[in-house]
Write a protein that holds these residues in place. Structure first.
Motif, PDB file in Angstrom:
ATOM      1  N   ASP A  34      59.498  84.778  -7.679  1.00 57.04           N
ATOM      2  CA  ASP A  34      60.892  84.904  -8.142  1.00 57.04           C
ATOM      3  C   ASP A  34      61.441  86.306  -7.850  1.00 57.04           C
ATOM      4  O   ASP A  34      62.011  86.962  -8.720  1.00 57.04           O
ATOM      5  N   THR A  35      61.275  86.747  -6.611  1.00 56.76           N
ATOM      6  CA  THR A  35      61.565  88.132  -6.234  1.00 56.76           C
ATOM      7  C   THR A  35      63.021  88.514  -6.487  1.00 56.76           C
ATOM      8  O   THR A  35      63.308  89.485  -7.188  1.00 56.76           O
ATOM      9  N   GLU A  36      63.950  87.777  -5.888  1.00 53.73           N
ATOM     10  CA  GLU A  36      65.381  88.039  -6.108  1.00 53.73           C
ATOM     11  C   GLU A  36      66.010  86.990  -7.018  1.00 53.73           C
ATOM     12  O   GLU A  36      66.876  87.310  -7.826  1.00 53.73           O
ATOM     13  N   LYS A  37      65.548  85.757  -6.868  1.00 55.04           N
ATOM     14  CA  LYS A  37      65.989  84.663  -7.734  1.00 55.04           C
ATOM     15  C   LYS A  37      64.800  83.736  -7.956  1.00 55.04           C
ATOM     16  O   LYS A  37      63.787  83.816  -7.261  1.00 55.04           O
ATOM     17  N   ALA A  38      64.927  82.860  -8.937  1.00 54.52           N
ATOM     18  CA  ALA A  38      63.850  81.926  -9.230  1.00 54.52           C
ATOM     19  C   ALA A  38      63.763  80.865  -8.134  1.00 54.52           C
ATOM     20  O   ALA A  38      64.775  80.347  -7.654  1.00 54.52           O
ATOM     21  N   ALA A  39      62.531  80.555  -7.729  1.00 54.52           N
ATOM     22  CA  ALA A  39      62.316  79.522  -6.719  1.00 54.52           C
ATOM     23  C   ALA A  39      62.680  78.149  -7.276  1.00 54.52           C
ATOM     24  O   ALA A  39      62.621  77.912  -8.489  1.00 54.52           O
ATOM     25  N   ARG A  40      63.060  77.230  -6.359  1.00 54.25           N
ATOM     26  CA  ARG A  40      63.394  75.861  -6.742  1.00 54.25           C
ATOM     27  C   ARG A  40      62.564  74.885  -5.900  1.00 54.25           C
ATOM     28  O   ARG A  40      63.091  74.164  -5.046  1.00 54.25           O
ATOM     29  N   THR A 152      41.093  98.070  13.090  1.00 52.14           N
ATOM     30  CA  THR A 152      42.539  98.157  12.940  1.00 52.14           C
ATOM     31  C   THR A 152      42.938  97.478  11.641  1.00 52.14           C
ATOM     32  O   THR A 152      42.566  96.336  11.383  1.00 52.14           O
ATOM     33  N   LEU A 153      43.684  98.207  10.817  1.00 53.45           N
ATOM     34  CA  LEU A 153      44.188  97.666   9.555  1.00 53.45           C
ATOM     35  C   LEU A 153      45.690  97.418   9.689  1.00 53.45           C
ATOM     36  O   LEU A 153      46.434  98.301  10.101  1.00 53.45           O
ATOM     37  N   TYR A 154      46.099  96.209   9.342  1.00 54.95           N
ATOM     38  CA  TYR A 154      47.509  95.845   9.379  1.00 54.95           C
ATOM     39  C   TYR A 154      47.973  95.509   7.964  1.00 54.95           C
ATOM     40  O   TYR A 154      47.287  94.771   7.252  1.00 54.95           O
ATOM     41  N   VAL A 155      49.129  96.006   7.587  1.00 53.01           N
ATOM     42  CA  VAL A 155      49.756  95.619   6.324  1.00 53.01           C
ATOM     43  C   VAL A 155      51.032  94.855   6.668  1.00 53.01           C
ATOM     44  O   VAL A 155      51.890  95.355   7.407  1.00 53.01           O
ATOM     45  N   THR A 156      51.144  93.626   6.167  1.00 56.32           N
ATOM     46  CA  THR A 156      52.336  92.822   6.426  1.00 56.32           C
ATOM     47  C   THR A 156      52.934  92.325   5.108  1.00 56.32           C
ATOM     48  O   THR A 156      52.235  92.190   4.106  1.00 56.32           O
ATOM     49  N   ARG A 157      54.226  92.080   5.129  1.00 59.22           N
ATOM     50  CA  ARG A 157      54.910  91.498   3.976  1.00 59.22           C
ATOM     51  C   ARG A 157      55.520  90.164   4.390  1.00 59.22           C
ATOM     52  O   ARG A 157      56.193  90.072   5.416  1.00 59.22           O
ATOM     53  N   THR A 158      55.274  89.148   3.591  1.00 60.16           N
ATOM     54  CA  THR A 158      55.840  87.825   3.827  1.00 60.16           C
ATOM     55  C   THR A 158      56.932  87.554   2.806  1.00 60.16           C
ATOM     56  O   THR A 158      56.682  87.581   1.601  1.00 60.16           O
ATOM     57  N   ASP A 159      58.146  87.314   3.283  1.00 62.43           N
ATOM     58  CA  ASP A 159      59.268  86.953   2.416  1.00 62.43           C
ATOM     59  C   ASP A 159      59.531  85.452   2.559  1.00 62.43           C
ATOM     60  O   ASP A 159      59.680  84.949   3.678  1.00 62.43           O
ATOM     61  N   PHE A 160      59.578  84.758   1.425  1.00 63.82           N
ATOM     62  CA  PHE A 160      59.933  83.340   1.446  1.00 63.82           C
ATOM     63  C   PHE A 160      61.372  83.227   0.972  1.00 63.82           C
ATOM     64  O   PHE A 160      61.707  83.617  -0.149  1.00 63.82           O
ATOM     65  N   TRP A 161      62.216  82.649   1.817  1.00 57.93           N
ATOM     66  CA  TRP A 161      63.665  82.659   1.604  1.00 57.93           C
ATOM     67  C   TRP A 161      64.179  81.277   1.244  1.00 57.93           C
ATOM     68  O   TRP A 161      63.890  80.297   1.931  1.00 57.93           O
ATOM     69  N   VAL A 163      67.186  79.004   1.289  1.00 61.70           N
ATOM     70  CA  VAL A 163      68.424  78.964   2.068  1.00 61.70           C
ATOM     71  C   VAL A 163      69.634  78.728   1.172  1.00 61.70           C
ATOM     72  O   VAL A 163      70.663  79.402   1.293  1.00 61.70           O
ATOM     73  N   ALA A 164      69.558  77.776   0.257  1.00 64.75           N
ATOM     74  CA  ALA A 164      70.700  77.445  -0.597  1.00 64.75           C
ATOM     75  C   ALA A 164      71.124  78.632  -1.458  1.00 64.75           C
ATOM     76  O   ALA A 164      72.311  78.888  -1.653  1.00 64.75           O
ATOM     77  N   GLN A 165      70.143  79.374  -1.973  1.00 67.33           N
ATOM     78  CA  GLN A 165      70.446  80.521  -2.833  1.00 67.33           C
ATOM     79  C   GLN A 165      70.641  81.816  -2.039  1.00 67.33           C
ATOM     80  O   GLN A 165      71.072  82.817  -2.609  1.00 67.33           O
ATOM     81  N   GLN A 166      70.317  81.784  -0.748  1.00 65.35           N
ATOM     82  CA  GLN A 166      70.382  82.974   0.094  1.00 65.35           C
ATOM     83  C   GLN A 166      69.627  84.136  -0.568  1.00 65.35           C
ATOM     84  O   GLN A 166      70.124  85.255  -0.677  1.00 65.35           O
ATOM     85  N   ALA A 167      68.404  83.854  -0.979  1.00 63.20           N
ATOM     86  CA  ALA A 167      67.631  84.852  -1.723  1.00 63.20           C
ATOM     87  C   ALA A 167      66.145  84.699  -1.433  1.00 63.20           C
ATOM     88  O   ALA A 167      65.657  83.593  -1.145  1.00 63.20           O
ATOM     89  N   ILE A 168      65.439  85.831  -1.531  1.00 54.96           N
ATOM     90  CA  ILE A 168      63.981  85.816  -1.437  1.00 54.96           C
ATOM     91  C   ILE A 168      63.438  85.380  -2.794  1.00 54.96           C
ATOM     92  O   ILE A 168      63.741  85.997  -3.817  1.00 54.96           O
ATOM     93  N   VAL A 169      62.654  84.304  -2.796  1.00 52.95           N
ATOM     94  CA  VAL A 169      62.141  83.772  -4.066  1.00 52.95           C
ATOM     95  C   VAL A 169      60.629  83.946  -4.211  1.00 52.95           C
ATOM     96  O   VAL A 169      60.062  83.603  -5.256  1.00 52.95           O
TER      97      VAL A 169
END
Length: 206
Positions: A34-40, A152-161, A163-169
């Motif tokens: 629920d990063t920016e808004k709550a997931a649905r 080699t160490l990689y740091v990545t961030r995954t954002d799940f978006w 669409v209807a709320q236009q927000a990362i959830v």
């Protein structure tokens, strides 16, 4: 602000370089629901994009798509849908409309936050066998008493978006340690991302 932006990747690299061996692969080390808004959930159709202009992009996008499809999820690679230019520089309104046009209700965006290359000293007895490299080979590799491996160490961030709320959830940070590079560990990386999304309850896996 910039200092805070890079503080997490730097800290994770420092901490995990000591506890991730060169034979490890990807680990999910931080999750923010629920990063920016709550997931649905559950979401039905997702597009997967790697936000980096690199030759490895199609490999990783398709690897993640394949893992999601293996779990019964309708997933598509952004490269196949939107081409090489992808979504760079586009507004959220524009992106949401494009995704709705393609019948996507969600999107996965993967950002490379940091990369560190270091030589790791490995000691052991004569002709000792190193552990089997996870996800890369089924055969142990034999080395002499002392040797160095470039890790080699990689740091990545995954954002799940959403669409209807236009927000990362949902947001997850992963750290990958692989002496042969992220490309060689693509399958494990993809499995970790897919498992993280499903464990979060975002999809109804079959």
């Amino acid at each position: 602000m910039k200092a805070r932006k890079y503080a997490l990747p730097a800290l994770l690299l420092m901490l995990l370089s000591g506890c991730l061996s060169v034979y490890s692969n990807t680990r999910l080390v931080d999750v923010k629901p629920d990063t920016e808004k709550a997931a649905r959930p559950p979401y039905q159709s997702v597009v997967v994009g790697l936000l980096v202009d690199h030759e490895i992009r199609p490999l990783l996008e398709h690897a993640i798509v394949d893992r999601l499809r293996d779990r019964g999820i309708d997933a598509h690679a952004a490269l196949d849908v939107y081409g090489h230019k992808g979504i760079e520089g586009k507004s959220r309104d524009y992106l949401a409309q494009r995704m709705r046009d393609e019948d996507f209700d969600s999107a996965v965006a993967i950002h490379l936050l940091d990369k560190k290359v270091e030589d790791v000293h490995v000691g052991g007895g004569a002709s000792s066998q190193a552990p089997v490299t996870a996800g890369l080979t089924m055969q142990p590799e034999t080395f002499g008493p002392d040797f160095f491996i470039t890790e080699t160490l990689y740091v990545t961030r995954t954002d799940f978006w959403d669409v209807a709320q236009q927000a990362i959830v949902w947001q997850g940070t992963t750290v990958t340690a692989n002496q042969r590079g992220l490309e060689a560990g693509a399958e494990k990386f993809a499995d970790t991302i897919a498992d993280g999304l499903i464990t979060a309850g975002l999809f109804q896996a079959q």
